[in-house]
Design an enzyme around this catalytic site. Structure first.
Site, PDB file in Angstrom:
ATOM      1  N   HIS A 288      -6.048   2.803  -4.021  1.00 25.11           N
ATOM      2  CA  HIS A 288      -6.023   2.889  -2.548  1.00 25.11           C
ATOM      3  C   HIS A 288      -6.505   4.260  -2.075  1.00 25.11           C
ATOM      4  O   HIS A 288      -6.045   4.760  -1.057  1.00 25.11           O
ATOM      5  CB  HIS A 288      -4.604   2.610  -2.044  1.00 25.11           C
ATOM      6  CG  HIS A 288      -4.499   2.398  -0.559  1.00 25.11           C
ATOM      7  ND1 HIS A 288      -5.380   1.618   0.165  1.00 25.11           N
ATOM      8  CD2 HIS A 288      -3.596   2.868   0.347  1.00 25.11           C
ATOM      9  CE1 HIS A 288      -5.017   1.607   1.442  1.00 25.11           C
ATOM     10  NE2 HIS A 288      -3.951   2.366   1.576  1.00 25.11           N
TER      11      HIS A 288
ATOM     12  N   HIS B  14      -5.937   8.985   1.126  1.00 24.93           N
ATOM     13  CA  HIS B  14      -5.861   8.078   2.275  1.00 24.93           C
ATOM     14  C   HIS B  14      -6.689   8.565   3.471  1.00 24.93           C
ATOM     15  O   HIS B  14      -6.234   8.572   4.617  1.00 24.93           O
ATOM     16  CB  HIS B  14      -4.405   7.887   2.701  1.00 24.93           C
ATOM     17  CG  HIS B  14      -4.146   6.571   3.391  1.00 24.93           C
ATOM     18  ND1 HIS B  14      -4.332   6.379   4.752  1.00 24.93           N
ATOM     19  CD2 HIS B  14      -3.722   5.387   2.921  1.00 24.93           C
ATOM     20  CE1 HIS B  14      -4.016   5.136   5.071  1.00 24.93           C
ATOM     21  NE2 HIS B  14      -3.647   4.506   3.975  1.00 24.93           N
TER      22      HIS B  14
ATOM     23  N   ASP C 186       0.820  -1.210   0.000  1.00 19.69           N
ATOM     24  CA  ASP C 186       0.000   0.000   0.000  1.00 19.69           C
ATOM     25  C   ASP C 186       0.855   1.262   0.000  1.00 19.69           C
ATOM     26  O   ASP C 186       2.028   1.248   0.377  1.00 19.69           O
ATOM     27  CB  ASP C 186      -0.884   0.034   1.252  1.00 19.69           C
ATOM     28  CG  ASP C 186      -2.002  -0.993   1.226  1.00 19.69           C
ATOM     29  OD1 ASP C 186      -2.019  -1.849   0.324  1.00 19.69           O
ATOM     30  OD2 ASP C 186      -2.846  -0.951   2.140  1.00 19.69           O
TER      31      ASP C 186
ATOM     32  N   HIS D  65       3.551  -2.564   3.038  1.00 19.13           N
ATOM     33  CA  HIS D  65       3.544  -1.172   2.594  1.00 19.13           C
ATOM     34  C   HIS D  65       4.776  -0.836   1.761  1.00 19.13           C
ATOM     35  O   HIS D  65       5.892  -1.275   2.077  1.00 19.13           O
ATOM     36  CB  HIS D  65       3.439  -0.229   3.796  1.00 19.13           C
ATOM     37  CG  HIS D  65       2.097  -0.273   4.454  1.00 19.13           C
ATOM     38  ND1 HIS D  65       1.725  -1.297   5.320  1.00 19.13           N
ATOM     39  CD2 HIS D  65       1.001   0.529   4.332  1.00 19.13           C
ATOM     40  CE1 HIS D  65       0.474  -1.098   5.712  1.00 19.13           C
ATOM     41  NE2 HIS D  65       0.021   0.003   5.136  1.00 19.13           N
TER      42      HIS D  65
END
Length: 234
Positions: free
Chosen positions: A103, A107, A53, A196
């Site tokens: 994504h 965020h 991510d 990540h």
């Protein structure tokens, strides 16, 4: 997939600005180990989904190099704002054999947004990724794994399948490389692990993750938009 408890991950510090073309060029445009040979594919008794991510970032080129060196492919859940700022790195992800996914744009905690705001987060990321050469994403991961019926319905409207995870590497929480390797060892056929893009510990764990998967007859696969599970690369 099983429902994942909501988490509030600590926000990262200041993100990188536009990464230079020279940095992006450290990832060759040709596929090597990332494209499994027929004999390698025949040895796969199952597939798992490696996911990263929050990219693309200043760590992306090193991550891609490490994945390729270890014959692994992964799904990169990119933030739209970073895809828009670093299009060369999105192209590098694709050139390295990775799959690019959505994504969100900034965020946020999606379940706290209005439907219009959710739509903006998802649609702008679709446009940013496609405009950067990453293709039109088919997968969406809500930040922090936080979702509800509204988030899912908007994602569906854009042809996206919501993807959470089965195993949390805890790299966002400071887990060391050893712990990340142990987390990956819990993966079974079809399952997905959360990591990540920016995590140096996750990157350091990759060679041993690759060794562990090989020892168990598992290969890194793509995530099916139909089932939400890891399957053989198409």
């Amino acid at each position: 997939m099983s429902t994942v408890p909501r988490r509030s991950f600590p926000h990262r510090g200041k993100r990188w600005a536009v990464v230079t073309t020279a940095l992006a060029c450290t990832v060759p445009l040709t596929l090597t180990a990332a494209a499994a040979a027929p004999e390698q594919a025949a040895a796969c008794n199952g597939y798992v989904g490696l996911t990263f991510d929050d990219g693309p970032s200043g760590s992306t080129s090193a991550l891609l190099s490490t994945l390729r060196q270890n014959g692994l492919r992964a799904t990169m859940f990119n933030q739209g704002q970073y895809a828009a700022a670093n299009p060369s790195l999105v192209r590098a992800q694709v050139a390295a054999g990775m799959w690019v996914a959505n994504h969100s744009y900034t965020h946020p905690h999606m379940t706290r947004l209005t439907q219009a705001q959710i739509d903006s987060e998802i649609s702008r990321t679709q446009q940013a990724v496609a405009g950067s050469g990453g293709g039109t994403p088919k997968l969406f991961r809500p930040p922090y794994g936080e979702t509800n019926a509204t988030v899912r319905s908007v994602a569906t409207r854009y042809g996206l399948t919501e993807i959470l995870w089965n195993v949390d590497s805890q790299d966002w929480n400071g887990a060391g490389a050893d712990a990340i390797v142990q987390a990956a060892a819990r993966l079974t056929n079809g399952q997905i692990i959360l990591m990540h893009d920016w995590s140096a510990n996750a990157r350091a764990a990759i060679p041993r993750i690759a060794q562990g998967l090989t020892a168990r007859g598992l290969c890194a696969g793509m995530i099916s938009p139909q089932t939400g599970r890891a399957v053989a690369p198409g």
